[in-house]
Design an enzyme around this catalytic site. Structure first.
Site, PDB file in Angstrom:
ATOM      1  N   CYS A  73       0.696  -1.228  -0.127  1.00  0.00           N
ATOM      2  CA  CYS A  73      -0.087   0.036  -0.165  1.00  0.00           C
ATOM      3  C   CYS A  73       0.818   1.255   0.101  1.00  0.00           C
ATOM      4  O   CYS A  73       1.661   1.343   0.999  1.00  0.00           O
ATOM      5  CB  CYS A  73      -0.999   0.109   1.197  1.00  0.00           C
ATOM      6  SG  CYS A  73      -1.906   1.582   1.477  1.00  0.00           S
ATOM      7  N   CYS A  82      -4.061   0.348   8.989  1.00  0.00           N
ATOM      8  CA  CYS A  82      -3.150  -1.069   9.275  1.00  0.00           C
ATOM      9  C   CYS A  82      -1.957  -1.027   9.795  1.00  0.00           C
ATOM     10  O   CYS A  82      -1.447   0.140   9.830  1.00  0.00           O
ATOM     11  CB  CYS A  82      -2.843  -1.491   7.885  1.00  0.00           C
ATOM     12  SG  CYS A  82      -4.267  -2.052   6.573  1.00  0.00           S
ATOM     13  N   CYS A 162      -7.490   1.722  -1.543  1.00  0.00           N
ATOM     14  CA  CYS A 162      -7.225   1.010  -0.255  1.00  0.00           C
ATOM     15  C   CYS A 162      -7.018  -0.540  -0.588  1.00  0.00           C
ATOM     16  O   CYS A 162      -7.854  -1.060  -0.846  1.00  0.00           O
ATOM     17  CB  CYS A 162      -8.303   1.201   0.711  1.00  0.00           C
ATOM     18  SG  CYS A 162      -7.913   0.295   2.090  1.00  0.00           S
ATOM     19  N   GLN A 283     -20.399  -8.566  10.322  1.00  0.00           N
ATOM     20  CA  GLN A 283     -18.845  -8.648  10.236  1.00  0.00           C
ATOM     21  C   GLN A 283     -18.336  -7.850   8.906  1.00  0.00           C
ATOM     22  O   GLN A 283     -18.939  -8.216   7.865  1.00  0.00           O
ATOM     23  CB  GLN A 283     -18.303 -10.162  10.230  1.00  0.00           C
ATOM     24  CG  GLN A 283     -18.730 -10.734  11.726  1.00  0.00           C
ATOM     25  CD  GLN A 283     -17.662 -10.320  12.874  1.00  0.00           C
ATOM     26  OE1 GLN A 283     -16.707  -9.422  12.345  1.00  0.00           O
ATOM     27  NE2 GLN A 283     -17.931 -10.606  13.830  1.00  0.00           N
ATOM     28  N   TYR A 312     -26.296 -10.094  22.128  1.00  0.00           N
ATOM     29  CA  TYR A 312     -25.488  -9.094  21.401  1.00  0.00           C
ATOM     30  C   TYR A 312     -25.998  -9.655  19.816  1.00  0.00           C
ATOM     31  O   TYR A 312     -25.027  -9.908  18.871  1.00  0.00           O
ATOM     32  CB  TYR A 312     -24.278  -8.786  21.237  1.00  0.00           C
ATOM     33  CG  TYR A 312     -23.404  -8.464  22.586  1.00  0.00           C
ATOM     34  CD1 TYR A 312     -23.687  -6.872  22.871  1.00  0.00           C
ATOM     35  CD2 TYR A 312     -23.332  -8.991  23.426  1.00  0.00           C
ATOM     36  CE1 TYR A 312     -23.195  -6.417  24.256  1.00  0.00           C
ATOM     37  CE2 TYR A 312     -22.863  -8.847  24.825  1.00  0.00           C
ATOM     38  CZ  TYR A 312     -22.647  -7.539  25.171  1.00  0.00           C
ATOM     39  OH  TYR A 312     -22.424  -6.597  26.429  1.00  0.00           O
ATOM     40  N   ASP A 333     -30.640  -7.313  21.149  1.00  0.00           N
ATOM     41  CA  ASP A 333     -29.665  -6.223  20.951  1.00  0.00           C
ATOM     42  C   ASP A 333     -30.403  -4.858  21.035  1.00  0.00           C
ATOM     43  O   ASP A 333     -31.610  -4.748  21.169  1.00  0.00           O
ATOM     44  CB  ASP A 333     -29.584  -6.359  19.431  1.00  0.00           C
ATOM     45  CG  ASP A 333     -28.117  -5.623  19.021  1.00  0.00           C
ATOM     46  OD1 ASP A 333     -27.357  -6.337  18.773  1.00  0.00           O
ATOM     47  OD2 ASP A 333     -28.175  -4.517  19.019  1.00  0.00           O
ATOM     48  N   ASP A 381     -21.211 -12.059  21.629  1.00  0.00           N
ATOM     49  CA  ASP A 381     -20.470 -11.305  20.630  1.00  0.00           C
ATOM     50  C   ASP A 381     -20.224  -9.968  20.940  1.00  0.00           C
ATOM     51  O   ASP A 381     -20.886  -9.166  20.121  1.00  0.00           O
ATOM     52  CB  ASP A 381     -20.768 -11.881  19.102  1.00  0.00           C
ATOM     53  CG  ASP A 381     -19.989 -11.301  18.237  1.00  0.00           C
ATOM     54  OD1 ASP A 381     -18.891 -10.584  18.494  1.00  0.00           O
ATOM     55  OD2 ASP A 381     -20.177 -11.415  16.928  1.00  0.00           O
ATOM     56  N   CYS A 408     -13.346  -9.351  19.547  1.00  0.00           N
ATOM     57  CA  CYS A 408     -12.802  -8.844  18.724  1.00  0.00           C
ATOM     58  C   CYS A 408     -11.831  -8.003  19.565  1.00  0.00           C
ATOM     59  O   CYS A 408     -11.063  -6.959  18.810  1.00  0.00           O
ATOM     60  CB  CYS A 408     -13.699  -7.811  17.842  1.00  0.00           C
ATOM     61  SG  CYS A 408     -14.665  -6.473  18.765  1.00  0.00           S
TER      62      CYS A 408
END
Length: 454
Positions: A73, A82, A162, A283, A312, A333, A381, A408
């Site tokens: 990149c 990143c 990107c 996701q 969730y 949720d 989650d 995550c």
């Protein structure tokens, strides 16, 4: 500590930290150097002095790691989206295994030294994987631009190509920027909040359908732009407007209105399809979501008599993987639009054993138990902040015998495991690389209630 800002020092990098930075010691002082890799000898300049450590910028790599690669990149170092693209991909996966171990060592949940940490599951082609983007929209010298803020700044990096973004969504953003310029649409400026501030674009991998959200700080006339854009890009099925007048870092305001097209787009995972409204969570890496959900199914190991709670739950995607395998699935949720999607999705698939409610899990679960519902298993989650403290206490109070935690954020996962490990045994942790070239990973944790807990 005798180090000062702007001081230049040589440093040998001993390991990598949880944010992908290199870590070394200079005269017993801990030094963090973004861009440096384990085993390298570098020359760096101190940028910040804290009580127990310092931060430094990388000036020169005197002895490079054999795993250092040239990032593909061109704006990698400017963007900050990143963090580890300069590390060979197989070593990125090994780094993510180590990130989990570092988090566990820091928080030390019961028995953490003996947890089975399974090797991170990576991608064959770890590029252009992000099916959703949220770019900030600003003006620079009279020209509209879209992109991300440089790390730790409010300096917007104009992004037109990107490496990790889905190429179709990137092309649409580029087209929107041109049309915003053409139609002289008001653009948000921090000193004068009066226009378009953020653009969200999401593309369903299974159907190719696309939805957009324009986030604005005031009512903006977008109809001419939308008409031209949808003619140029026929795969766009939904265009929505979200009004956010607040001068905060929060992207969205409370109200989202469909300006053009359908309420939802169609996506698929494993063997089922579902609808997504613009604000509903899903996701961002569809290819790896197949892998992730497959791991969740394997870890929960359900039977046909099981009752499952999907906390969730979003639009219901994880729970749907179990609906044909168990007695019932219940989810909740805090986003009403997501629950509406979940109900509609369940109806469209013909499920009669699902139930969804809008609200907080820590409020809904106790009420369900008072009403006589009993869960054999629970899936959580949560967002990056981890489990809500009240929900954590609720889980420990009712303690379903089986649990899967999808995380995550390895730090908040390890923190939550401190409490959960008192009631549950951690069978294993399986990491899935949802975010190649970043320091983040997704983890599936299989937990089983300890035999001495009734």
């Amino acid at each position: 500590m005798n180090l000062a800002v702007k001081q230049k020092i040589p440093l040998k990098i001993k390991r990598m930290g949880i944010n992908g930075e290199g870590i070394g010691f200079y005269k017993k002082t801990l030094v963090f150097v973004p861009g440096a890799l384990k085993g390298e000898e570098v020359f760096c300049q101190i940028t910040k002095v804290q009580r127990n450590f310092v931060e430094a910028s990388l000036l020169k790599v005197n002895k490079a790691s054999k795993f250092r690669v040239k990032p593909a990149c061109p704006i990698y170092e400017m963007c900050g989206g990143c963090q580890i693209m300069h590390l060979r991909y197989d070593k990125q996966l090994a780094f993510k295994d180590d990130v989990i171990r570092q988090a566990l060592k820091k928080f030390q949940p019961v028995g953490y030294e003996d947890y089975e940490i399974r090797p991170t599951l990576g991608m064959v082609n770890p590029t252009h994987y992000r099916a959703k983007l949220q770019f900030q929209i600003r003006k620079n010298r009279g020209k509209v631009m879209a992109g991300l803020y440089a790390e730790n700044s409010h300096r917007l990096i104009d992004i037109k190509d990107c490496l990790v973004q889905d190429e179709v969504t990137q092309a649409i953003v580029n087209q929107v920027v041109q049309l915003l310029d053409k139609h002289k649409t008001p653009i948000y400026q921090e000193r004068r909040a009066d226009g378009v501030r953020t653009l969200m674009v999401r593309r369903a991998k299974a159907t190719g359908q696309i939805q957009l959200i324009f986030v604005t700080s005031k009512e903006v006339r977008l109809q001419p732009l939308i008409k031209e854009l949808t003619q140029l890009c026929p795969d766009i099925k939904t265009v929505a407007l979200n009004l956010n007048r607040a001068k905060t870092s929060e992207i969205y305001g409370q109200k989202t209105e469909i300006l053009w097209g359908s309420e939802t787009i169609r996506e698929a995972v494993l063997d089922y399809q579902f609808a997504l409204s613009p604000r509903a969570f899903y996701q961002l890496n569809p290819e790896q979501t197949e892998v992730l959900y497959g791991q969740v199914v394997e870890a929960l190991d359900v039977t046909e008599t099981d009752h499952i709670i999907d906390a969730y739950c979003g639009v219901g995607t994880i729970g749907f993987a179990f609906a044909q395998r168990v007695k019932s699935v219940r989810g909740m949720d805090i986003i009403p639009e997501a629950i509406a999607d979940a109900k509609a999705n369940a109806d469209s698939m013909g499920f009669t054993n699902t139930h969804y409610e809008a609200g907080k899990a820590e409020d809904i679960i106790p009420r369900w138990y008072r009403e006589g519902y009993r869960a054999d298993a629970i899936i959580v989650d949560p967002p990056r902040t981890g489990l809500d403290e009240k929900l954590l206490k609720t889980i420990l109070t009712y303690a379903p015998k089986k649990m899967v935690y999808v995380s995550c954020n390895t730090s908040t996962l390890a923190r939550d495991l401190v409490s959960l490990s008192k009631v549950y045994e951690v069978k294993y942790i399986q990491s899935v690389d949802m975010f190649p070239h970043t320091a983040r990973t997704e983890a599936v944790v299989k937990l089983a209630r300890r035999s001495n807990i009734i």
